[in-house]
Every structure is written in structure tokens, then in C-alpha cells.
Design a protein around this motif. Sequence first.
Motif, mmCIF file in Angstrom:
data_model
loop_
_atom_site.group_PDB
_atom_site.id
_atom_site.type_symbol
_atom_site.label_atom_id
_atom_site.label_comp_id
_atom_site.label_asym_id
_atom_site.label_seq_id
_atom_site.Cartn_x
_atom_site.Cartn_y
_atom_site.Cartn_z
ATOM 1 N N ALA A 23 30.977 47.830 -11.065
ATOM 2 C CA ALA A 23 31.352 46.508 -10.259
ATOM 3 C C ALA A 23 31.748 46.941 -8.779
ATOM 4 O O ALA A 23 31.555 45.903 -7.726
ATOM 5 N N GLU A 59 27.932 41.424 -16.237
ATOM 6 C CA GLU A 59 29.032 40.583 -15.873
ATOM 7 C C GLU A 59 29.512 41.165 -14.624
ATOM 8 O O GLU A 59 29.342 42.128 -14.193
ATOM 9 N N SER A 63 35.741 36.782 -15.784
ATOM 10 C CA SER A 63 34.421 37.222 -15.224
ATOM 11 C C SER A 63 33.307 36.104 -15.188
ATOM 12 O O SER A 63 33.582 35.176 -15.708
ATOM 13 N N GLU A 99 37.618 44.315 -17.605
ATOM 14 C CA GLU A 99 36.378 43.409 -17.735
ATOM 15 C C GLU A 99 36.118 43.327 -19.225
ATOM 16 O O GLU A 99 36.772 44.044 -19.952
ATOM 17 N N PRO A 116 33.303 40.983 -12.946
ATOM 18 C CA PRO A 116 34.419 40.730 -13.140
ATOM 19 C C PRO A 116 35.310 40.432 -11.925
ATOM 20 O O PRO A 116 35.109 40.653 -10.720
ATOM 21 N N GLN A 117 36.280 39.410 -11.840
ATOM 22 C CA GLN A 117 37.139 39.182 -10.607
ATOM 23 C C GLN A 117 38.365 40.110 -10.527
ATOM 24 O O GLN A 117 39.175 39.961 -11.625
#
Length: 358
Positions: free
Chosen positions: A269, A47, A31, A298, A49-50
Motif C-alpha cells: 500500500a 484492498e 479499507s 489491513e 487500507p486507510q
Amino acid sequence: MPIAEISTRIARIPLHTPFVTALRTASHVESVAVTVTDDDGNTGVGEAPQVWRVTGESLAGARSCVDGPLRDALLGGDPDDLNALLDRLHAAVVGNHGAKAAVDVALHDLAAKRLGVSLTRYLGGSATTVPTDVTLSAAGTDALVAAAAQRVAEGFTVLKIKVGADPAGDIARIKAVRAAVGDEIGLRLDANQGWNAKEAVRIIGRFEDAGLGIEFVEQPTPAHDLDALAYVTSRTITPIMADESVHGVRDLVEVIERRAADMVNVKLAKCGGIRAARTLFGLARAHDMGTIVGSMMESHIGVAAAASLVAAFGTTAVSDLDAAWWLTAPPLTYAEGRIVLPSGPGLGVTVDIESRSG
């Protein structure tokens, strides 16, 4: 006390157990952690997250977005004028929902902290705990049954089972889990786009014929193919939930117009943050769609924000907020199938990733 700084850092936090779906296997949360600081030193955190296979946003891209145009749009703004700041945030760039969500949450966290209240209270709620399901990774029958029994022993009463990676074996595995945990435990399935339309109808029909009491099936077909999703929804009794098919408001409008799903999974997100999520809630409820709030893979920051949203607004079914449970030494408390919200102002959490960041 205007906004004086917006900073980012990369977090890579290990999971205690690999997280396996039809789309991927994850061993870490990755993240971009965002901190918004006002001129008096108050901070808010969020945050991004990827999650390559859902949002397509990278750590590098999210960080550049926050450090560049989002930061430029917000520096000097009044944290108490939250709606004006959010207007500027969402006008600054197209897309980049994960980056926007990180800053949106940080701004909400900061605004609540400046008033000395929890984010739940700031949003108009009072609950201090919220129920959550817990996910069982895609696995063979024996491993899946063992994991289900362990989660029930730990107090979880709703299990989310990842299916779709092996459609031919999904039915046998779910039958085994139901036999192991009994009829009082809620079971829901997430195919993560793993079936085609006809395959989904056939498999879900067999679950129904077997009387397995499946609460709903999440995203059975590819995200882009609303025709396939609508086909499944119209031909099954079990409620169908849209997840990857719905990122923002326009997506949900199309799903509603096409009657493509019975429920929607709202994730910060995906949609761009708390304000956008509230809009999705209102739209879904106006059209009698079921709702849950979900989490990506996440950290405690994103999960605390999602849980605060649920505590303030509620959902029609138990939400999917177990992501922080998978972290090594999770900073949030899970007890008897519920998240205990931190008692401090705002989110009640800090970035707290010094030993796990890069």
C-alpha cells in the motif's frame, strides 16, 4: 474476456485487541475493497487500507480514485496482458499508491485465477507457508511481558515491539520482555518515528550495551528526515530499517545514496502494488540492503497478497505479516509463527466482508 467491471466497497473490520503504536491506536481495520471482474465473470480482489499517519490516503479518496480514473483506464483491457494494464494503471494518476496497490493486487489475483494457479505460483514460487513476526502493542511493562509470553506460547518465534511513545521507559520494558521469553526468541523494535536522532542513538546504544540481541530497529526517526536516519545508522551497530521513509523507488534510491538505512520494509500500500514491490526488492538486493515485507493494519486480502509475494521471492529476514491475525475471526490461518497460504487459485481469498462492511 476483457475487464468488464471494477467495483469498490468500504470495509470496517473490528480487531480483537486494540493496536497501539507511537503514532496511533486502532480498534478497526478500515479499507476500500476492490473487485475486478472480466467478461466471463472471473474476479480478482485487492484492498486499499486507510492509514492516515503513514500514507495519508483516505477511504473516500482511494475509492474515488479507483471508481474514477483507474476504472476508466482499465475497462476493456486484456487481463492476460498484465504489464500493459499495470502501465496504464500507474500512468492514470499521480500518487494514490494505496488505490493503485488495491487494483494492482486485484489484477494479479485475476490473472492467476484465469490460469488456475496460486498467486505464489504465478509469481514463480512454490512455498505454501511463510514465517511472520507478531507485533506487541505499546504498553506498560507488565502488559507487554504478558503479551510476549502469550504470543510465544502460541508458536511465534519473532516478536516486534512497538516503542517510542515513552522513550524513558522503553529500555526497562525491553529488558523485561527479553528476560521473560529467553534468548531464542527474536526481538525487533519499531519506533514509528518516535525518537529524534540523538535520542535514538543513545537508546539503541543502551540496548546494545545490555546485550539484548535486538534484530533491528525500524524507523527510529521522522520519515522526512533522512539526515536523522543516516545519523542513527552510522552510529549504531544494530541494523536500522527504513519504513515510513520509503514509499516508492525514488525514496529507496535516496536512502541508498545517503546510506541512511541498512534494511527496508516493503509494503504494497506504500509503494503501489506487487510490481513496484518487486522493483524495490531488486534495488535493495543490488545494494546489499536487507528486506522484509510488511503489512499495514489491513485485512486478509492485503496480507494474502503480501504473503504470496514473500513466498515467491523471499526476504532476508522474517517478514511482518501479522495484520490479519488481529482481526476478529481471521480468515487466514496462522500456525506456529507462520501464515498458511490459501490453496485456491490466485490469492485464494474472497472479499468476504458482508457482515462487517458499510
